[in-house]
Design a protein around this motif. Structure first.
Motif, PDB file in Angstrom:
ATOM      1  N   THR A   1      39.459  17.340  94.623  1.00 26.77           N
ATOM      2  CA  THR A   1      39.796  18.662  95.154  1.00 26.77           C
ATOM      3  C   THR A   1      38.770  19.681  94.660  1.00 26.77           C
ATOM      4  O   THR A   1      38.079  19.447  93.660  1.00 26.77           O
ATOM      5  N   PRO A   2      38.664  20.821  95.328  1.00 26.12           N
ATOM      6  CA  PRO A   2      37.753  21.858  94.855  1.00 26.12           C
ATOM      7  C   PRO A   2      38.040  22.311  93.424  1.00 26.12           C
ATOM      8  O   PRO A   2      37.113  22.536  92.647  1.00 26.12           O
ATOM      9  N   ALA A   3      39.313  22.405  93.046  1.00 25.68           N
ATOM     10  CA  ALA A   3      39.650  22.812  91.675  1.00 25.68           C
ATOM     11  C   ALA A   3      39.209  21.753  90.673  1.00 25.68           C
ATOM     12  O   ALA A   3      38.733  22.077  89.577  1.00 25.68           O
ATOM     13  N   GLU A   4      39.348  20.470  91.037  1.00 25.71           N
ATOM     14  CA  GLU A   4      38.893  19.392  90.148  1.00 25.71           C
ATOM     15  C   GLU A   4      37.375  19.423  89.983  1.00 25.71           C
ATOM     16  O   GLU A   4      36.853  19.182  88.903  1.00 25.71           O
ATOM     17  N   ARG A   5      36.674  19.717  91.070  1.00 23.65           N
ATOM     18  CA  ARG A   5      35.213  19.808  91.012  1.00 23.65           C
ATOM     19  C   ARG A   5      34.790  20.974  90.109  1.00 23.65           C
ATOM     20  O   ARG A   5      33.871  20.842  89.291  1.00 23.65           O
ATOM     21  N   THR A   6      35.467  22.094  90.222  1.00 26.28           N
ATOM     22  CA  THR A   6      35.173  23.246  89.375  1.00 26.28           C
ATOM     23  C   THR A   6      35.403  22.899  87.916  1.00 26.28           C
ATOM     24  O   THR A   6      34.574  23.199  87.050  1.00 26.28           O
ATOM     25  N   ARG A   7      36.516  22.227  87.633  1.00 21.80           N
ATOM     26  CA  ARG A   7      36.833  21.830  86.260  1.00 21.80           C
ATOM     27  C   ARG A   7      35.780  20.865  85.723  1.00 21.80           C
ATOM     28  O   ARG A   7      35.345  20.974  84.584  1.00 21.80           O
ATOM     29  N   ALA A   8      35.341  19.921  86.542  1.00 22.27           N
ATOM     30  CA  ALA A   8      34.327  18.957  86.112  1.00 22.27           C
ATOM     31  C   ALA A   8      33.015  19.659  85.764  1.00 22.27           C
ATOM     32  O   ALA A   8      32.362  19.317  84.770  1.00 22.27           O
ATOM     33  N   LEU A   9      32.635  20.645  86.554  1.00 23.62           N
ATOM     34  CA  LEU A   9      31.417  21.403  86.251  1.00 23.62           C
ATOM     35  C   LEU A   9      31.548  22.165  84.944  1.00 23.62           C
ATOM     36  O   LEU A   9      30.628  22.184  84.124  1.00 23.62           O
ATOM     37  N   ARG A  10      32.697  22.792  84.733  1.00 26.08           N
ATOM     38  CA  ARG A  10      32.909  23.531  83.494  1.00 26.08           C
ATOM     39  C   ARG A  10      32.880  22.600  82.285  1.00 26.08           C
ATOM     40  O   ARG A  10      32.214  22.871  81.280  1.00 26.08           O
ATOM     41  N   LEU A  11      33.585  21.473  82.392  1.00 22.41           N
ATOM     42  CA  LEU A  11      33.624  20.526  81.280  1.00 22.41           C
ATOM     43  C   LEU A  11      32.258  19.893  81.015  1.00 22.41           C
ATOM     44  O   LEU A  11      31.905  19.632  79.861  1.00 22.41           O
ATOM     45  N   ALA A  12      31.484  19.645  82.054  1.00 19.53           N
ATOM     46  CA  ALA A  12      30.135  19.101  81.863  1.00 19.53           C
ATOM     47  C   ALA A  12      29.267  20.096  81.097  1.00 19.53           C
ATOM     48  O   ALA A  12      28.498  19.709  80.210  1.00 19.53           O
ATOM     49  N   GLY A  13      29.394  21.372  81.414  1.00 17.09           N
ATOM     50  CA  GLY A  13      28.654  22.395  80.679  1.00 17.09           C
ATOM     51  C   GLY A  13      29.054  22.446  79.217  1.00 17.09           C
ATOM     52  O   GLY A  13      28.208  22.559  78.329  1.00 17.09           O
TER      53      GLY A  13
ATOM     54  N   LEU B   1      30.302  19.955  77.491  1.00 18.20           N
ATOM     55  CA  LEU B   1      29.786  18.733  76.876  1.00 18.20           C
ATOM     56  C   LEU B   1      28.305  18.880  76.526  1.00 18.20           C
ATOM     57  O   LEU B   1      27.872  18.528  75.420  1.00 18.20           O
ATOM     58  N   LEU B   2      27.530  19.427  77.441  1.00 16.65           N
ATOM     59  CA  LEU B   2      26.106  19.642  77.177  1.00 16.65           C
ATOM     60  C   LEU B   2      25.904  20.594  75.996  1.00 16.65           C
ATOM     61  O   LEU B   2      25.026  20.371  75.155  1.00 16.65           O
ATOM     62  N   GLN B   3      26.718  21.655  75.920  1.00 16.46           N
ATOM     63  CA  GLN B   3      26.605  22.580  74.793  1.00 16.46           C
ATOM     64  C   GLN B   3      26.934  21.881  73.481  1.00 16.46           C
ATOM     65  O   GLN B   3      26.246  22.082  72.475  1.00 16.46           O
ATOM     66  N   ASP B   4      27.968  21.044  73.480  1.00 13.32           N
ATOM     67  CA  ASP B   4      28.324  20.295  72.273  1.00 13.32           C
ATOM     68  C   ASP B   4      27.197  19.347  71.863  1.00 13.32           C
ATOM     69  O   ASP B   4      26.847  19.253  70.685  1.00 13.32           O
ATOM     70  N   LEU B   5      26.637  18.626  72.825  1.00 10.40           N
ATOM     71  CA  LEU B   5      25.557  17.685  72.523  1.00 10.40           C
ATOM     72  C   LEU B   5      24.312  18.401  71.991  1.00 10.40           C
ATOM     73  O   LEU B   5      23.625  17.884  71.108  1.00 10.40           O
ATOM     74  N   ALA B   6      24.035  19.590  72.514  1.00 13.52           N
ATOM     75  CA  ALA B   6      22.852  20.338  72.078  1.00 13.52           C
ATOM     76  C   ALA B   6      22.978  20.760  70.618  1.00 13.52           C
ATOM     77  O   ALA B   6      21.962  20.973  69.944  1.00 13.52           O
ATOM     78  N   ARG B   7      24.199  20.866  70.105  1.00 10.86           N
ATOM     79  CA  ARG B   7      24.412  21.298  68.722  1.00 10.86           C
ATOM     80  C   ARG B   7      24.431  20.146  67.722  1.00 10.86           C
ATOM     81  O   ARG B   7      24.334  20.365  66.521  1.00 10.86           O
ATOM     82  N   LEU B   8      24.574  18.925  68.200  1.00  6.14           N
ATOM     83  CA  LEU B   8      24.680  17.769  67.306  1.00  6.14           C
ATOM     84  C   LEU B   8      23.314  17.408  66.716  1.00  6.14           C
ATOM     85  O   LEU B   8      22.339  17.239  67.447  1.00  6.14           O
ATOM     86  N   GLU B   9      23.285  17.266  65.414  1.00  6.61           N
ATOM     87  CA  GLU B   9      22.040  16.924  64.729  1.00  6.61           C
ATOM     88  C   GLU B   9      21.649  15.461  64.927  1.00  6.61           C
ATOM     89  O   GLU B   9      20.483  15.112  64.825  1.00  6.61           O
ATOM     90  N   ASP B  10      22.632  14.585  65.185  1.00  7.69           N
ATOM     91  CA  ASP B  10      22.304  13.171  65.328  1.00  7.69           C
ATOM     92  C   ASP B  10      21.852  12.784  66.737  1.00  7.69           C
ATOM     93  O   ASP B  10      21.537  11.628  66.990  1.00  7.69           O
ATOM     94  N   VAL B  11      21.792  13.753  67.662  1.00  8.11           N
ATOM     95  CA  VAL B  11      21.226  13.517  68.987  1.00  8.11           C
ATOM     96  C   VAL B  11      19.707  13.604  68.837  1.00  8.11           C
ATOM     97  O   VAL B  11      19.200  14.548  68.217  1.00  8.11           O
ATOM     98  N   PRO B  12      18.969  12.647  69.381  1.00  7.24           N
ATOM     99  CA  PRO B  12      17.507  12.688  69.254  1.00  7.24           C
ATOM    100  C   PRO B  12      16.926  14.016  69.758  1.00  7.24           C
ATOM    101  O   PRO B  12      17.403  14.584  70.739  1.00  7.24           O
ATOM    102  N   ALA B  13      15.911  14.482  69.060  1.00  8.08           N
ATOM    103  CA  ALA B  13      15.303  15.785  69.370  1.00  8.08           C
ATOM    104  C   ALA B  13      14.820  15.856  70.814  1.00  8.08           C
ATOM    105  O   ALA B  13      14.979  16.888  71.476  1.00  8.08           O
TER     106      ALA B  13
END
Length: 88
Positions: free
Chosen positions: A3-15, A17-29
C-alpha cells in the motif's frame, strides 16, 4: 500488494537504518562513506510527508506514497539531521 502507506513507512525506516549504519564504528569506512553519500540526497521525514501530500493532491497515491496512519506530522516536530550542515 504494497500500500502507499507501507511504501512511505519503508522509505522512512530505510533512512533511519542508513543513519544508524553511518554512526556505527564497526562498519567499514568505505561503506560509511557510501552511506553518507546516499543520505546526503535521501529525503528527510518532513520531505517524505510533503511528497505524500503531493501524491494525494494529484490523486495518484495508488502506486505512490501516503501518510502513515497514527504517525505525527514531522513538520511539527522537526529536528535537525544529525551530522548535517548547520544552516544558521
Amino acid at each position: 500488494m504494497t500500500t502507499p502507506a507501507e511504501r512511505t513507512r519503508a522509505l522512512r525506516l530505510a533512512g533511519e537504518l542508513l543513519q544508524d549504519l553511518a554512526r556505527l564504528e564497526d562498519v567499514p569506512a568505505t561503506l560509511r562513506v557510501r552511506i553518507r553519500g546516499v543520505l546526503r540526497h535521501y529525503p528527510e521525514e518532513w520531505q517524505l510527508r510533503m511528497m505524500t501530500e503531493d501524491w494525494q493532491r494529484l490523486g495518484s497515491s495508488t502506486f505512490g506514497l501516503a501518510p502513515e496512519p497514527d504517525r505525527p506530522d514531522p513538520l511539527l516536530t522537526l529536528k535537525p539531521r544529525q551530522g548535517g550542515a548547520d544552516l544558521t
